[in-house]
Enzyme design. Structure first.
Site, mmCIF file in Angstrom:
data_model
loop_
_atom_site.group_PDB
_atom_site.id
_atom_site.type_symbol
_atom_site.label_atom_id
_atom_site.label_comp_id
_atom_site.label_asym_id
_atom_site.label_seq_id
_atom_site.Cartn_x
_atom_site.Cartn_y
_atom_site.Cartn_z
ATOM 1 N N SER A 142 28.499 -48.589 -19.334
ATOM 2 C CA SER A 142 28.941 -47.846 -20.512
ATOM 3 C C SER A 142 29.632 -46.577 -20.046
ATOM 4 O O SER A 142 29.282 -46.019 -18.992
ATOM 5 C CB SER A 142 27.742 -47.458 -21.385
ATOM 6 O OG SER A 142 28.135 -46.528 -22.374
ATOM 7 N N TYR A 156 19.612 -43.775 -22.072
ATOM 8 C CA TYR A 156 20.559 -44.899 -22.074
ATOM 9 C C TYR A 156 21.631 -44.676 -21.003
ATOM 10 O O TYR A 156 21.950 -45.587 -20.224
ATOM 11 C CB TYR A 156 21.187 -45.009 -23.466
ATOM 12 C CG TYR A 156 22.334 -45.991 -23.576
ATOM 13 C CD1 TYR A 156 22.097 -47.360 -23.665
ATOM 14 C CD2 TYR A 156 23.661 -45.542 -23.613
ATOM 15 C CE1 TYR A 156 23.159 -48.257 -23.792
ATOM 16 C CE2 TYR A 156 24.723 -46.431 -23.735
ATOM 17 C CZ TYR A 156 24.474 -47.794 -23.821
ATOM 18 O OH TYR A 156 25.517 -48.677 -23.939
HETATM 19 P P1 NAP Z 1 25.018 -55.254 -30.269
HETATM 20 O O1 NAP Z 1 26.136 -55.512 -31.203
HETATM 21 O O2 NAP Z 1 23.913 -54.337 -30.668
HETATM 22 O O3 NAP Z 1 24.383 -56.665 -29.858
HETATM 23 C C1 NAP Z 1 23.291 -56.659 -29.002
HETATM 24 C C2 NAP Z 1 23.039 -58.066 -28.495
HETATM 25 O O4 NAP Z 1 21.978 -57.988 -27.529
HETATM 26 C C3 NAP Z 1 22.564 -59.016 -29.569
HETATM 27 O O5 NAP Z 1 23.032 -60.308 -29.251
HETATM 28 C C4 NAP Z 1 21.047 -58.934 -29.458
HETATM 29 O O6 NAP Z 1 20.396 -60.133 -29.883
HETATM 30 C C5 NAP Z 1 20.878 -58.766 -27.961
HETATM 31 N N1 NAP Z 1 19.658 -58.073 -27.554
HETATM 32 C C6 NAP Z 1 19.153 -56.891 -27.992
HETATM 33 N N2 NAP Z 1 17.997 -56.601 -27.365
HETATM 34 C C7 NAP Z 1 17.753 -57.628 -26.518
HETATM 35 C C8 NAP Z 1 16.707 -57.949 -25.619
HETATM 36 N N3 NAP Z 1 15.647 -57.148 -25.457
HETATM 37 N N4 NAP Z 1 16.794 -59.101 -24.919
HETATM 38 C C9 NAP Z 1 17.845 -59.929 -25.076
HETATM 39 N N5 NAP Z 1 18.860 -59.714 -25.910
HETATM 40 C C10 NAP Z 1 18.804 -58.570 -26.628
HETATM 41 O O7 NAP Z 1 25.556 -54.703 -28.851
HETATM 42 P P2 NAP Z 1 27.042 -54.522 -28.286
HETATM 43 O O8 NAP Z 1 27.611 -53.281 -28.844
HETATM 44 O O9 NAP Z 1 27.795 -55.795 -28.370
HETATM 45 O O10 NAP Z 1 26.699 -54.168 -26.752
HETATM 46 C C11 NAP Z 1 26.709 -55.124 -25.727
HETATM 47 C C12 NAP Z 1 26.593 -54.390 -24.411
HETATM 48 O O11 NAP Z 1 27.669 -53.464 -24.277
HETATM 49 C C13 NAP Z 1 25.296 -53.569 -24.251
HETATM 50 O O12 NAP Z 1 24.853 -53.663 -22.917
HETATM 51 C C14 NAP Z 1 25.764 -52.151 -24.557
HETATM 52 O O13 NAP Z 1 24.947 -51.183 -23.939
HETATM 53 C C15 NAP Z 1 27.162 -52.177 -23.983
HETATM 54 N N6 NAP Z 1 28.035 -51.150 -24.551
HETATM 55 C C16 NAP Z 1 28.365 -51.168 -25.886
HETATM 56 C C17 NAP Z 1 29.181 -50.153 -26.386
HETATM 57 C C18 NAP Z 1 29.592 -50.080 -27.835
HETATM 58 O O14 NAP Z 1 30.186 -49.066 -28.248
HETATM 59 N N7 NAP Z 1 29.320 -51.096 -28.642
HETATM 60 C C19 NAP Z 1 29.639 -49.142 -25.534
HETATM 61 C C20 NAP Z 1 29.259 -49.164 -24.204
HETATM 62 C C21 NAP Z 1 28.468 -50.173 -23.722
HETATM 63 P P3 NAP Z 1 19.992 -60.404 -31.439
HETATM 64 O O15 NAP Z 1 21.283 -60.725 -32.161
HETATM 65 O O16 NAP Z 1 19.080 -61.567 -31.369
HETATM 66 O O17 NAP Z 1 19.366 -59.143 -31.951
#
Ligand code: NAP
Length: 247
Positions: A142, A156
């Site tokens: 991130s 985080y």
């Molecule tokens: P998101 O929309 O919140 O989706 C999270 C996903 O992870 C969902 O499929 C959820 O499953 C799953 N999940 C949550 N807790 C889990 C656990 N304990 N074990 C297994 N699966 C789990 O997240 P996102 O924004 O797509 O983020 C994906 C990645 O990108 C993360 O690593 C995040 O830190 C990183 N990231 C995101 C952003 C951003 O702005 N969005 C920025 C920087 C980095 P369920 O559907 O079953 O709940």
């Protein structure tokens, strides 16, 4: 080389977008989810509707036992060629002096230990040292790893900083075993993660702080991940790619 790609957290957001692209690249996709089975099913159905192959597998990456079971289930789908360590969590806004041991332990267990253990399983299957044919791992870091997220969620940010170091170290460890290891560092991306941290308006609030003056989409991050997974990135390992609109 097509085969099975395991993507944790592939039911929603960036992981779901990755799952669609991995299937379009000809891979069978193990679609990880932890609680939203309906969302995972929708991803599997979308892949099937395009003629691809996918299976939803429940895995809490905070559980070592679940991770073992995930890879055992993926083995039944065919030879592993890729892993996207995408599952991740944020917590509500808190200062360091407000973060207790329980929150910190969970933040590190899900975001760091989970990725570490998944990569370990993948290396045991893909490394030529273990009789495998090679493959690629992409870790989700991130922009917070660079910025530190002071006043917001330093726990985080520190977890994602660990992902950066892990990426560099593992990449060098397995570089001559046929495995490339890279990371992407997304910035402000329009997914449900912000609402899960109690800030559903975060994207709108942060938009102007992005040099490009807009948020990114899950698909824009997934495109970078798909490239790193593919043979087009055949000489790229140990790279950490910012997908941040310049932030
Ligand atoms: P998101 O929309 O919140 O989706 C999270 C996903 O992870 C969902 O499929 C959820 O499953 C799953 N999940 C949550 N807790 C889990 C656990 N304990 N074990 C297994 N699966 C789990 O997240 P996102 O924004 O797509 O983020 C994906 C990645 O990108 C993360 O690593 C995040 O830190 C990183 N990231 C995101 C952003 C951003 O702005 N969005 C920025 C920087 C980095 P369920 O559907 O079953 O709940």
């Amino acid at each position: 080389m097509s085969g099975v790609v395991v993507i944790t957290g592939a039911s929603r957001g960036i992981g779901a977008a990755c799952a669609l692209l991995a299937a379009r690249a000809g891979h069978a996709v193990a679609v990880g989810y932890v609680s939203n089975a309906a969302a995972a099913r929708r991803v599997v159905e979308a892949i099937a509707a395009e003629g691809g192959s996918a299976r939803a597998i429940r895995v809490d990456v905070g559980s070592a036992g679940d991770i073992k079971a995930l890879f055992a289930a993926a083995d039944a789908m065919g030879p592993l060629v890729g892993l996207v360590n995408n599952a991740g969590i944020v917590g509500p806004r808190a200062r360091v002096d407000q973060i207790d041991a329980g929150r910190l332990e969970r933040m590190l267990r899900v975001n760091v230990t989970g990725s570490f253990l998944c990569a370990s399983e993948a290396v045991r299957r893909m490394s030529t040292r273990h009789g495998g044919k090679g493959g690629a791992i992409v870790n989700l870091s991130s922009a917070a790893a660079k910025i530190g997220a002071g006043g917001q969620y330093v726990d985080y940010a520190a977890a994602k900083g660990a992902i950066d170091s892990f990426t560099l170290g593992l990449a060098r460890e397995v570089a001559d075993e046929g495995i490339r290891v890279n990371a992407v560092r997304p910035g402000i991306i329009d997914t449900e993660i912000h609402a899960s941290g109690g800030e559903p308006d975060r994207v709108a609030q942060m938009r102007d702080a992005v040099p490009m003056k807009r948020e990114g989409s899950a698909e824009e991050v997934a495109n970078a991940i798909a490239w790193l997974l593919s043979e087009k990135a055949s000489y790229v390992t140990g790279a950490i790619l910012d997908v941040t609109g310049g932030r």
